[in-house]
Scaffold this motif. Structure first.
Motif, PDB file in Angstrom:
ATOM      1  N   ARG A  44       0.838  -1.199   0.000  1.00 56.89           N
ATOM      2  CA  ARG A  44       0.000   0.000   0.000  1.00 56.89           C
ATOM      3  C   ARG A  44       0.876   1.253   0.000  1.00 56.89           C
ATOM      4  O   ARG A  44       0.607   2.230  -0.715  1.00 56.89           O
ATOM      5  CB  ARG A  44      -0.920  -0.015   1.223  1.00 56.89           C
ATOM      6  CG  ARG A  44      -1.630   1.291   1.534  1.00 56.89           C
ATOM      7  CD  ARG A  44      -2.789   1.599   0.618  1.00 56.89           C
ATOM      8  NE  ARG A  44      -3.288   2.966   0.834  1.00 56.89           N
ATOM      9  CZ  ARG A  44      -4.175   3.319   1.756  1.00 56.89           C
ATOM     10  NH1 ARG A  44      -4.687   2.393   2.577  1.00 56.89           N
ATOM     11  NH2 ARG A  44      -4.570   4.566   1.865  1.00 56.89           N
ATOM     12  N   ALA A  45       1.939   1.238   0.800  1.00 56.02           N
ATOM     13  CA  ALA A  45       2.812   2.408   0.900  1.00 56.02           C
ATOM     14  C   ALA A  45       3.530   2.695  -0.410  1.00 56.02           C
ATOM     15  O   ALA A  45       3.604   3.846  -0.860  1.00 56.02           O
ATOM     16  CB  ALA A  45       3.814   2.214   2.038  1.00 56.02           C
ATOM     17  N   VAL A  46       4.075   1.663  -1.041  1.00 52.70           N
ATOM     18  CA  VAL A  46       4.809   1.904  -2.284  1.00 52.70           C
ATOM     19  C   VAL A  46       3.853   2.245  -3.420  1.00 52.70           C
ATOM     20  O   VAL A  46       4.204   2.987  -4.346  1.00 52.70           O
ATOM     21  CB  VAL A  46       5.712   0.698  -2.642  1.00 52.70           C
ATOM     22  CG1 VAL A  46       4.915  -0.466  -3.199  1.00 52.70           C
ATOM     23  CG2 VAL A  46       6.783   1.101  -3.656  1.00 52.70           C
ATOM     24  N   SER A  47       2.626   1.739  -3.358  1.00 56.96           N
ATOM     25  CA  SER A  47       1.624   2.123  -4.356  1.00 56.96           C
ATOM     26  C   SER A  47       1.323   3.615  -4.259  1.00 56.96           C
ATOM     27  O   SER A  47       1.260   4.324  -5.271  1.00 56.96           O
ATOM     28  CB  SER A  47       0.338   1.321  -4.162  1.00 56.96           C
ATOM     29  OG  SER A  47       0.538  -0.050  -4.434  1.00 56.96           O
ATOM     30  N   GLU A  48       1.127   4.098  -3.025  1.00 54.44           N
ATOM     31  CA  GLU A  48       0.859   5.518  -2.829  1.00 54.44           C
ATOM     32  C   GLU A  48       2.056   6.356  -3.286  1.00 54.44           C
ATOM     33  O   GLU A  48       1.885   7.411  -3.919  1.00 54.44           O
ATOM     34  CB  GLU A  48       0.558   5.805  -1.355  1.00 54.44           C
ATOM     35  CG  GLU A  48      -0.695   5.149  -0.814  1.00 54.44           C
ATOM     36  CD  GLU A  48      -1.980   5.821  -1.280  1.00 54.44           C
ATOM     37  OE1 GLU A  48      -1.897   6.925  -1.873  1.00 54.44           O
ATOM     38  OE2 GLU A  48      -3.056   5.248  -1.046  1.00 54.44           O
ATOM     39  N   ALA A  49       3.264   5.901  -2.969  1.00 51.79           N
ATOM     40  CA  ALA A  49       4.468   6.658  -3.333  1.00 51.79           C
ATOM     41  C   ALA A  49       4.668   6.691  -4.839  1.00 51.79           C
ATOM     42  O   ALA A  49       4.928   7.755  -5.428  1.00 51.79           O
ATOM     43  CB  ALA A  49       5.687   6.057  -2.637  1.00 51.79           C
ATOM     44  N   SER A  50       4.565   5.536  -5.478  1.00 54.73           N
ATOM     45  CA  SER A  50       4.801   5.487  -6.923  1.00 54.73           C
ATOM     46  C   SER A  50       3.715   6.236  -7.685  1.00 54.73           C
ATOM     47  O   SER A  50       3.977   6.879  -8.713  1.00 54.73           O
ATOM     48  CB  SER A  50       4.890   4.032  -7.394  1.00 54.73           C
ATOM     49  OG  SER A  50       3.697   3.327  -7.125  1.00 54.73           O
ATOM     50  N   TRP A  51       2.472   6.175  -7.192  1.00 48.52           N
ATOM     51  CA  TRP A  51       1.372   6.923  -7.798  1.00 48.52           C
ATOM     52  C   TRP A  51       1.636   8.422  -7.699  1.00 48.52           C
ATOM     53  O   TRP A  51       1.455   9.173  -8.671  1.00 48.52           O
ATOM     54  CB  TRP A  51       0.073   6.547  -7.098  1.00 48.52           C
ATOM     55  CG  TRP A  51      -1.148   7.264  -7.594  1.00 48.52           C
ATOM     56  CD1 TRP A  51      -1.775   8.322  -7.001  1.00 48.52           C
ATOM     57  CD2 TRP A  51      -1.895   6.969  -8.777  1.00 48.52           C
ATOM     58  NE1 TRP A  51      -2.874   8.709  -7.730  1.00 48.52           N
ATOM     59  CE2 TRP A  51      -2.974   7.891  -8.827  1.00 48.52           C
ATOM     60  CE3 TRP A  51      -1.765   6.020  -9.790  1.00 48.52           C
ATOM     61  CZ2 TRP A  51      -3.908   7.884  -9.858  1.00 48.52           C
ATOM     62  CZ3 TRP A  51      -2.695   6.006 -10.815  1.00 48.52           C
ATOM     63  CH2 TRP A  51      -3.743   6.930 -10.849  1.00 48.52           C
ATOM     64  N   HIS A  52       2.078   8.853  -6.538  1.00 49.91           N
ATOM     65  CA  HIS A  52       2.331  10.281  -6.324  1.00 49.91           C
ATOM     66  C   HIS A  52       3.430  10.783  -7.255  1.00 49.91           C
ATOM     67  O   HIS A  52       3.250  11.803  -7.947  1.00 49.91           O
ATOM     68  CB  HIS A  52       2.729  10.526  -4.870  1.00 49.91           C
ATOM     69  CG  HIS A  52       3.032  11.957  -4.556  1.00 49.91           C
ATOM     70  ND1 HIS A  52       2.072  12.861  -4.180  1.00 49.91           N
ATOM     71  CD2 HIS A  52       4.211  12.651  -4.570  1.00 49.91           C
ATOM     72  CE1 HIS A  52       2.619  14.045  -3.974  1.00 49.91           C
ATOM     73  NE2 HIS A  52       3.920  13.945  -4.202  1.00 49.91           N
ATOM     74  N   VAL A  53       4.557  10.100  -7.277  1.00 56.35           N
ATOM     75  CA  VAL A  53       5.695  10.623  -8.052  1.00 56.35           C
ATOM     76  C   VAL A  53       5.462  10.504  -9.547  1.00 56.35           C
ATOM     77  O   VAL A  53       6.104  11.221 -10.335  1.00 56.35           O
ATOM     78  CB  VAL A  53       7.011   9.933  -7.644  1.00 56.35           C
ATOM     79  CG1 VAL A  53       7.274  10.126  -6.152  1.00 56.35           C
ATOM     80  CG2 VAL A  53       7.017   8.445  -8.004  1.00 56.35           C
ATOM     81  N   SER A  54       4.566   9.617  -9.962  1.00 51.66           N
ATOM     82  CA  SER A  54       4.275   9.514 -11.395  1.00 51.66           C
ATOM     83  C   SER A  54       3.351  10.627 -11.873  1.00 51.66           C
ATOM     84  O   SER A  54       3.198  10.829 -13.091  1.00 51.66           O
ATOM     85  CB  SER A  54       3.667   8.147 -11.718  1.00 51.66           C
ATOM     86  OG  SER A  54       2.376   8.014 -11.146  1.00 51.66           O
ATOM     87  N   HIS A  55       2.720  11.348 -10.934  1.00 51.48           N
ATOM     88  CA  HIS A  55       1.808  12.438 -11.292  1.00 51.48           C
ATOM     89  C   HIS A  55       2.297  13.814 -10.837  1.00 51.48           C
ATOM     90  O   HIS A  55       1.685  14.824 -11.171  1.00 51.48           O
ATOM     91  CB  HIS A  55       0.421  12.192 -10.673  1.00 51.48           C
ATOM     92  CG  HIS A  55      -0.319  11.052 -11.286  1.00 51.48           C
ATOM     93  ND1 HIS A  55      -0.138   9.746 -10.878  1.00 51.48           N
ATOM     94  CD2 HIS A  55      -1.231  11.007 -12.296  1.00 51.48           C
ATOM     95  CE1 HIS A  55      -0.924   8.952 -11.587  1.00 51.48           C
ATOM     96  NE2 HIS A  55      -1.591   9.688 -12.451  1.00 51.48           N
TER      97      HIS A  55
END
Length: 558
Positions: free
Chosen positions: A321-332
């Motif tokens: 969940r944490a890496v999903s939130e992080a990768s989603w954030h930095v990709s946008h």
């Protein structure tokens, strides 16, 4: 001076903020999880999890998870007339989460399904538990306790037949009522006491036999941590004449009266607030002996093994969940002229976080597959050694990993609305629960010293990847040399238990990734986790196809 209308409107324009991570399928968006389910299960198993994954990734589920933690459970010791009731009231969002977790078969359903001949029941449940835990971690506690109670109950055929069908039900039926009035039940446990903690042999709660009622006792004492006091039945350890013994404690007696089970208070915890963790006082509490007197630890060990597996699954879910939130954030999100995800250093961090998550996923699902093969000697021995290894290592790595993922969101990650602070506070939990890091590291030594087949199982399992990566081959040999040296120096063995457990776990993870993960993932893991030294922080990878790793971890939405 009043701003012009157009200027005021401009202040409300929001740009360069990622959209909410909602509307994605938590199962199908997780490549490592999908591959593990297909590897250890089947396409049919994966298909059965698609609806769960979609619901877990929905905006509705995210909202219920937030609400369940904002509105804390409330203890009601007495009703309006002064009767002692010891009930816990929950927000409707808690019940929404629980109803779906039970309905998706994440409680004790796999044991009945396995008994009926269903293949891969525990693999399916493990993948579902990890995916559904993305919604909110606290309600996983009563789900986990219920799952874990069934193997322990098998120590007594009559008690198992009485309780297992309701614990394995897919119908959520909350409320304090007699067993005969319910279509589903939940289980809890009360092992530890304030003077002993993990040293349950120091327990002082007394068990007194009821004259003329074979196997029935009354309990007298205090339990320091009893998970989920609203549940229907509890497995409790107490001192009988023959020593520490395991007991089944129903919440309501057959005649409909409430058992003498007083909830002293709810714990004010570091992490989730949705679940009610409690202290109990037992004074004349009716209990039924489970197994022989003096064999309580051995009787309940199967429950502990199952809950330790769920600690690994839960920590892996927090990571994902944490890496999903992080990768989603930095990709946008863009900064300094380009997207964050395209910055070499941020790419390094996200890739490193994903590799940690994928290694945990591979190990957790391998353990679940071992539960699906209870009569296989290798699987049974591997489970015995790999479970404390995974519990120690994966749960220890989670707080550092979640902290780094939170930092990827910057200040946005530090506010409650992002969901990251809850993940961060929750991250240490599973390392404490069901035996701290030291307890599990010592359990590894106990297994190695008393059960020689477990080392053989570890050697066989990691050996299946021999020749796949020279760094892994060297790490296997170095770890075997470490084991041999420490076994020859008893005075150093306990002192080095953590170091040994961490090394054995990392090598096991490496062997699974070399055999099953994409080459870019296995390469990064072996280079960064199995070498002689480490920088000690995430994002210090030296080489590798990091862009491919980042692409593998970033969620997509509908």
């Amino acid at each position: 001076m009043e701003l012009p209308t157009t200027a005021r409107a401009g202040l409300r324009v929001v740009s360069n903020q990622p959209p909410p991570l909602a509307g994605h399928n938590v199962v199908t968006a997780d490549a490592a999880l999908v591959e593990a389910v297909l590897r250890h299960g089947s396409q049919e198993v994966l298909d059965s999890l698609v609806d769960l994954g979609a619901e877990a990734g929905s905006a509705q589920a995210r909202e219920h998870g937030m609400l369940a933690n904002e509105h804390h459970p409330e203890l009601t010791p007495y009703d309006r007339y002064g009767h002692r009731v010891d009930e816990v009231r929950f927000h409707p969002s808690w019940h929404w989460l629980m109803e779906r977790a039970v309905g998706h078969g994440l409680a004790a359903a796999p044991w009945e399904e396995q008994a009926d001949g269903a293949a891969h029941a525990h693999v399916r449940r493990a993948a579902g538990f990890m995916a559904w835990s993305h919604t909110e971690p606290g309600h996983g506690c009563p789900i986990s306790m219920t799952y874990a109670a069934v193997p322990a109950l098998r120590a007594d055929d009559a008690l198992a037949k009485e309780w297992t069908p309701l614990l394995a039900s897919r119908r959520y039926d909350p409320g304090v009522r007699p067993l005969t009035d319910k279509v589903g039940a939940l289980a809890g446990m009360g092992m530890t006491e304030k003077q002993g903690g993990s040293d349950v042999r120091a327990n002082v709660t007394r068990a007194v036999p009821v004259p003329g009622a074979d196997g029935t006792y009354t309990l007298h004492g205090h339990k320091w941590f009893t998970s989920a006091p609203m549940n229907d039945v509890f497995l409790v350890l107490a001192q009988a004449e023959g020593g520490v013994t395991c007991f089944v404690v129903p919440r309501v007696l057959p005649d409909g009266t409430r058992n003498q089970l007083d909830v002293v208070r709810l714990k004010d915890k570091l992490g989730n607030r949705s679940n009610a963790s409690s202290e109990l006082e037992l004074d004349g509490t009716v209990a039924h002996r489970l197994g022989d007197e003096g064999r309580g630890v051995r009787t309940i060990i199967e429950m502990v093994a199952a809950t330790r597996l769920d600690c690994v699954l839960g920590s892996t879910s927090l990571m994902r969940r944490a890496v999903s939130e992080a990768s989603w954030h930095v990709s946008h999100r863009s900064a300094f002229g380009s997207r964050l995800v395209d910055k070499p250093l941020m790419q390094n961090v996200i890739a490193d976080l994903h590799v940690e998550t994928e290694a945990a996923t591979a190990l957790a699902m391998r353990l679940a597959a071992a539960v699906d093969a209870p009569h296989d000697d290798h699987e049974r021995a591997l489970r015995r050694i790999a479970l404390p290894l995974a519990k120690f290592w994966v749960c220890k790595r989670t707080p550092f990993m979640v902290a780094e993922a939170l930092e990827c969101l910057g200040g946005n990650g530090y506010v409650e609305e992002s969901g990251m602070p809850l993940l961060y506070r929750e991250a240490p939990l599973n390392s404490v629960w069901e035996g701290s890091g030291n307890v599990n590291a010592l359990d590894v030594l106990r297994a190695l010293g008393r059960e020689p087949e477990v080392l053989d199982a570890w050697i066989t399992e990691v050996g299946r990847a021999r020749g796949g990566d020279a760094r892994l081959d060297r790490a296997i040999e170095d770890t075997l040399a470490m084991i041999g040296a420490l076994m020859g120096e008893p005075d150093q063995l306990e002192r080095q238990a953590r170091r040994l457990a961490g090394r054995m776990a990392a090598v096991l993870q490496g062997s699974l990734l070399v055999r099953h993960a994409p080459a870019e993932v296995a390469d990064v893991f072996c280079a960064s986790r199995l070498g002689p030294s480490s920088e000690g922080v995430f994002g210090a990878l030296d080489g590798g196809d990091l862009a491919a790793v980042v692409a593998r971890t970033t969620p997509t939405t509908d």
